[in-house]
Design an enzyme around this catalytic site. Structure first.
Site, PDB file in Angstrom:
ATOM      1  N   ASP A   3      27.356  56.834  57.982  1.00  0.00           N
ATOM      2  CA  ASP A   3      27.744  56.510  59.364  1.00  0.00           C
ATOM      3  C   ASP A   3      27.636  57.730  60.289  1.00  0.00           C
ATOM      4  OD1 ASP A   3      29.843  58.064  58.472  1.00  0.00           O
ATOM      5  OD2 ASP A   3      31.396  56.542  58.800  1.00  0.00           O
ATOM      6  N   HIS A   8      28.899  60.791  59.645  1.00  0.00           N
ATOM      7  CA  HIS A   8      30.007  61.766  59.614  1.00  0.00           C
ATOM      8  C   HIS A   8      29.578  63.083  58.976  1.00  0.00           C
ATOM      9  CE1 HIS A   8      31.438  59.967  55.540  1.00  0.00           C
ATOM     10  NE2 HIS A   8      31.148  61.222  55.275  1.00  0.00           N
ATOM     11  N   ASP A  27      36.411  69.941  53.227  1.00  0.00           N
ATOM     12  CA  ASP A  27      37.389  68.850  53.285  1.00  0.00           C
ATOM     13  C   ASP A  27      38.029  68.607  51.925  1.00  0.00           C
ATOM     14  OD1 ASP A  27      35.062  67.882  52.139  1.00  0.00           O
ATOM     15  OD2 ASP A  27      34.624  66.467  53.718  1.00  0.00           O
ATOM     16  N   GLU A  83      34.845  61.061  60.897  1.00  0.00           N
ATOM     17  CA  GLU A  83      34.233  59.751  61.090  1.00  0.00           C
ATOM     18  C   GLU A  83      33.862  59.552  62.561  1.00  0.00           C
ATOM     19  OE1 GLU A  83      33.368  58.262  58.556  1.00  0.00           O
ATOM     20  OE2 GLU A  83      34.969  57.530  57.255  1.00  0.00           O
TER      21      GLU A  83
HETATM   22  C1  GLP Z   1      31.643  62.702  51.764  1.00  0.00           C
HETATM   23  C2  GLP Z   1      31.878  64.161  52.125  1.00  0.00           C
HETATM   24  C3  GLP Z   1      30.780  64.683  53.032  1.00  0.00           C
HETATM   25  C4  GLP Z   1      29.434  64.317  52.455  1.00  0.00           C
HETATM   26  C5  GLP Z   1      29.297  62.816  52.378  1.00  0.00           C
HETATM   27  C6  GLP Z   1      27.956  62.380  51.827  1.00  0.00           C
HETATM   28  O1  GLP Z   1      32.087  61.842  52.729  1.00  0.00           O
HETATM   29  N1  GLP Z   1      33.126  64.376  52.761  1.00  0.00           N
HETATM   30  O2  GLP Z   1      30.929  66.083  53.164  1.00  0.00           O
HETATM   31  O3  GLP Z   1      28.429  64.850  53.262  1.00  0.00           O
HETATM   32  O4  GLP Z   1      30.303  62.352  51.500  1.00  0.00           O
HETATM   33  O5  GLP Z   1      27.996  62.347  50.440  1.00  0.00           O
HETATM   34  P1  GLP Z   1      26.718  62.346  49.531  1.00  0.00           P
HETATM   35  O6  GLP Z   1      26.123  63.692  49.631  1.00  0.00           O
HETATM   36  O7  GLP Z   1      27.235  62.069  48.146  1.00  0.00           O
HETATM   37  O8  GLP Z   1      25.832  61.276  50.039  1.00  0.00           O
END
Ligand code: GLP
Length: 259
Positions: free
Chosen positions: A134, A136, A65, A141
């Site tokens: 949440d 995702h 992404d 989302e």
């Molecule tokens: C963002 C990214 C996700 C990731 C999520 C969790 O939203 N788009 O790919 O899994 O954050 O982030 P973290 O690993 O910092 O908790």
């Protein structure tokens, strides 16, 4: 799903790096994720590259992404983040590290082109995933279609808040739109490797593993995939009720491949 509950992040990074290394050795296509969760795995892979000669020269990589509207030079684009945290420190050619184009004038076309480029590369062999609080995956989302393709999405205010820590803690600096591989795109990767750490992820992990398959928890779609490895620490596993299913001892018979 194979659920592996580990003692700490270092153990998770070792197991995840073992899995990714096996694909890298065959020059396979890697699906990379940003966020804080995979950083330890990337550091372990960089260490193996430097100290043990692990090569990524024959690999291609695709990111999940990207934020929409940030110039490519911005240090918080995922384009820059993955280079800073991983790919600039290994021997993969920069042109083989692909990501959605969050600056495209025609985002719909750019999104379709991104899906097509993954297909042209023969698909992703192993996709590293984190999980949002949440539920995702990528930036899909809750309520995202479980068969969605790469497209523009609007972030939920909770995700904007979660990610503000990368923007000086200032929610107003976090882009509200993103281009993300769809859930249908992610599902096409042949092996999904999801990591989660900390109590902030416990509810999402429980919903993903033990809840119904539902667009309200996009990660629950992993229940419908034939090759999934979930690596969680004790805190992220705290919401799981059926741990007797996950805590089985490994019988190490020749030819029995755990992952
Ligand atoms: C963002 C990214 C996700 C990731 C999520 C969790 O939203 N788009 O790919 O899994 O954050 O982030 P973290 O690993 O910092 O908790």
């Amino acid at each position: 799903m194979e659920i592996v509950i580990v003692e700490n992040k270092a153990e998770a990074a070792t197991i995840a790096a073992d899995i990714v290394e096996a694909y890298a050795r065959e020059g396979k296509t890697l699906g990379l994720a940003t966020g804080s969760t995979p950083v330890g795995t990337y550091q372990e892979l960089i260490r193996r590259h430097r100290e043990a000669g692990l090569s990524f020269a024959d690999c291609q990589a695709f990111l999940l992404d990207e934020y929409v509207g940030l110039p490519r030079e911005h240090e918080q684009t995922y384009y820059q983040t993955i280079r800073r945290e991983f790919t600039a420190h290994i021997d993969i050619e920069d042109a083989k590290v692909h990501s959605p184009d969050g600056t495209a004038e025609h985002p719909g076309e750019a999104a379709r082109a991104y899906d097509a480029s993954i297909k042209r590369a023969g698909g992703v062999d192993v996709q590293i995933l984190g999980i949002g609080s949440d539920g995702h995956i990528g930036f899909n989302e809750p309520t995202s279609s479980l068969v969605s393709r790469t497209r523009i999405k609007t972030l939920h205010p909770d995700t904007v808040r979660d990610n503000a820590r990368f923007f000086d803690g200032d929610e107003s600096k976090v882009p509200h739109h993103v281009m993300t591989q769809g859930i249908g795109t992610i599902r096409e990767a042949r092996h999904l490797l999801l990591l989660a750490f900390g109590e902030n992820k416990a509810e999402a992990v429980a919903a993903m593993v033990e809840g119904p398959v539902s667009a309200m928890c996009p990660a629950s779609v992993l229940q419908m995939h034939e090759h999934v490895t979930v690596i969680v620490d004790q805190a992220a596993a705290a919401g799981l009720e059926h741990t007797q299913y996950y805590a089985y001892a490994l019988e190490n018979k020749p030819g029995w491949q755990r992952f």
